[in-house]
Motif scaffolding. Sequence first.
Motif, short mmCIF file in Angstrom:
data_model
loop_
_atom_site.label_atom_id
_atom_site.label_comp_id
_atom_site.label_asym_id
_atom_site.label_seq_id
_atom_site.Cartn_x
_atom_site.Cartn_y
_atom_site.Cartn_z
N PHE A 1 86.61 42.27 17.95
CA PHE A 1 87.45 41.37 17.16
C PHE A 1 86.64 40.54 16.18
N TRP A 2 85.62 39.83 16.67
CA TRP A 2 84.91 38.89 15.82
C TRP A 2 84.03 39.60 14.79
N ALA A 3 83.48 40.75 15.14
CA ALA A 3 82.67 41.48 14.17
C ALA A 3 83.53 41.99 13.02
N PHE A 4 84.70 42.54 13.34
CA PHE A 4 85.59 43.01 12.28
C PHE A 4 86.09 41.83 11.46
N PHE A 5 86.44 40.74 12.12
CA PHE A 5 86.92 39.54 11.42
C PHE A 5 85.89 39.08 10.40
N ALA A 6 84.62 39.05 10.80
CA ALA A 6 83.55 38.55 9.92
C ALA A 6 83.40 39.42 8.67
N VAL A 7 83.41 40.74 8.85
CA VAL A 7 83.23 41.63 7.70
C VAL A 7 84.46 41.60 6.80
N TYR A 8 85.65 41.56 7.42
CA TYR A 8 86.88 41.50 6.62
C TYR A 8 86.97 40.19 5.85
N PHE A 9 86.45 39.12 6.44
CA PHE A 9 86.38 37.84 5.74
C PHE A 9 85.49 37.96 4.51
N LEU A 10 84.42 38.73 4.63
CA LEU A 10 83.53 38.96 3.49
C LEU A 10 84.27 39.71 2.38
N VAL A 11 85.12 40.66 2.76
CA VAL A 11 85.96 41.35 1.77
C VAL A 11 86.83 40.35 1.03
N ALA A 12 87.42 39.41 1.78
CA ALA A 12 88.29 38.39 1.17
C ALA A 12 87.52 37.50 0.22
N VAL A 13 86.28 37.18 0.54
CA VAL A 13 85.45 36.37 -0.36
C VAL A 13 85.29 37.08 -1.70
N GLY A 14 85.01 38.37 -1.66
CA GLY A 14 84.84 39.13 -2.89
C GLY A 14 86.10 39.14 -3.74
N HIS A 15 87.24 39.39 -3.11
CA HIS A 15 88.50 39.41 -3.85
C HIS A 15 88.87 38.01 -4.34
N GLY A 16 88.51 36.99 -3.56
CA GLY A 16 88.76 35.62 -3.98
C GLY A 16 87.94 35.23 -5.20
N MET A 17 86.78 35.83 -5.36
CA MET A 17 85.95 35.60 -6.55
C MET A 17 86.56 36.29 -7.77
N PHE A 18 87.17 37.44 -7.56
CA PHE A 18 87.71 38.22 -8.67
C PHE A 18 88.99 37.60 -9.23
N LYS A 19 89.88 37.13 -8.36
CA LYS A 19 91.22 36.73 -8.77
C LYS A 19 91.28 35.70 -9.90
N PRO A 20 90.58 34.56 -9.80
CA PRO A 20 90.74 33.55 -10.85
C PRO A 20 90.23 33.99 -12.20
N VAL A 21 89.22 34.87 -12.21
CA VAL A 21 88.62 35.29 -13.47
C VAL A 21 89.53 36.26 -14.22
N VAL A 22 90.16 37.18 -13.50
CA VAL A 22 91.02 38.14 -14.17
C VAL A 22 92.27 37.46 -14.73
#
Length: 523
Positions: A111-132
């Motif tokens: 659970f926690w390992a997947f949560f951590a990596v998926y959270f990293l995915v969200a960080v990347g998409h969160g960086m993209f959203k405001p700029v586009v």
Amino acid sequence: MSTTATDTPRGLKMFPRAFWAANVMEIFERMGWYGFYAVSSLYLTEAVADGGLGFTSQDRGVIQGVVTFFLYLFPAAFGALADRYGYRAMFLASTMIMAPAYLLLQFPTSFWAFFAVYFLVAVGHGMFKPVVISTVALTTTEKTGSMGFGIFYMMVNVGGFLGPIIAGVVRGWSWTYVFWASAAWIVMLALTCIIFYKDPRSAEERASKKKLSEVFTGMIEVVGNGRFFLMVLGVLVVLVMGSKWWDFKLIGPISLAWIVFNILIDLILRAMGRGAGQGPWLLQPMQVGEGRYMVFLLLMAGFWTSFNQIFLTLPEYIRDYGDTSDLIRSLSPVASGITGLFQNLGVDTSNWSLAVLEHGQVKPEHLINLNAFGIILGQVGISYLIRNVKPLNTIINGVVVTVISFLVFMLGGEGWIIVAAILVFSVGEMMASPKSKEYAGRIAPPGKVGMYMGYFYWCTALGNLFGGLLSGVMYGHFGPTERGGTDNPDAMWIIFALLAASTALSLVLYDRWVQKNPVQAES
């Protein structure tokens, strides 16, 4: 030399290269995100023997709810960083996080390992959203804005449609290919940025840099001061804990106790003569910020909580209760014609069914993808039909249509019934989603329109959090007995329908209150 009407760019030429580059990047970003997100419920809860992680529905709900909640909070902070370090740099930085994160996502099994990596995915998409979004805003004008954002919304759905189709096809051979596909779309995004994108801001706009501390201060001030923000945060933490680690029945009592505790502390501080802004923030009385706007965000969070069930709950429901044999019988002549054509050309089609079918049924993601397909085909027509209807009335009507779609699921689990429910749901989304932003701008007090629109995505964040947590708890309770449920999915759809209906009614009452209590501009 004077400029004539013929000198004005027309049609698609009215938009600069940065606009089109941003839209193409949006397609790839949505393909990456929805390519996995549309099948995430299946991957997280599928048996380990079938390639999944074997998590419970509650585990799945917590992961999806919390991660996407932060994804929609990140843009405010990363938008400020993009203003400081450059749009192009932020685009590329986001890809450097997203692509490796998607590749890593195939390895965690806990659970926690997947949560951590998926959270990293969200960080990347969160960086993209405001700029586009900022790029689209800066490359359009008052005259081209309506068409520009219409094109952008279309690209969002194109990516949201293509990503799950390809993910659904490749997972017929291995789940590993799903993660590689998402990473590949992000690489295509990066190449588009490197080759075609140019920061559309002027030199003056690049020199104007907002401090990150100012962004966080503004985020808190929308809710209130630090003390009130802490109380709200505590309630959200209780919701998360009660969805997995605590007994669900404890959520209400613990939340109430936390709120009462904060009110008592507030009374003591006020009795001591402390006022807002006096002393350390932790020893200040609570202060509510944009209260009327927070109420609107909470009400719209109710809509998004219902909306998100199509991606969160429906995949599990179709897998466990759907019977798509009627769809297969109806579409078999078409499928036979296509495979027969390729067989005549010497192509081996013996394994093609893996792209569409699983255990003799149509894959859930292909059915759910009808939502994006319906929006691509119908959004322009729906928008035209409701162009003269007041935004709030359109939102309410859209939510009511959503209620109907949930009730359609109760007619049975046959394939055509599921298709009908998804398409009805799509009509409701096409009515409510675009108009909600317009309504937010109209209820904003003079001088605060920018702030209201800037934090509009908070309702999406809350809707993802509430939707994920509620989905996990509801399906865990009402789902199949072999997964610990009561095998009563109709009750679950009724609860989702009641939630959406209460949102529609609350919006009616809210609008009446807003009309009777207009806010004047600050002097």
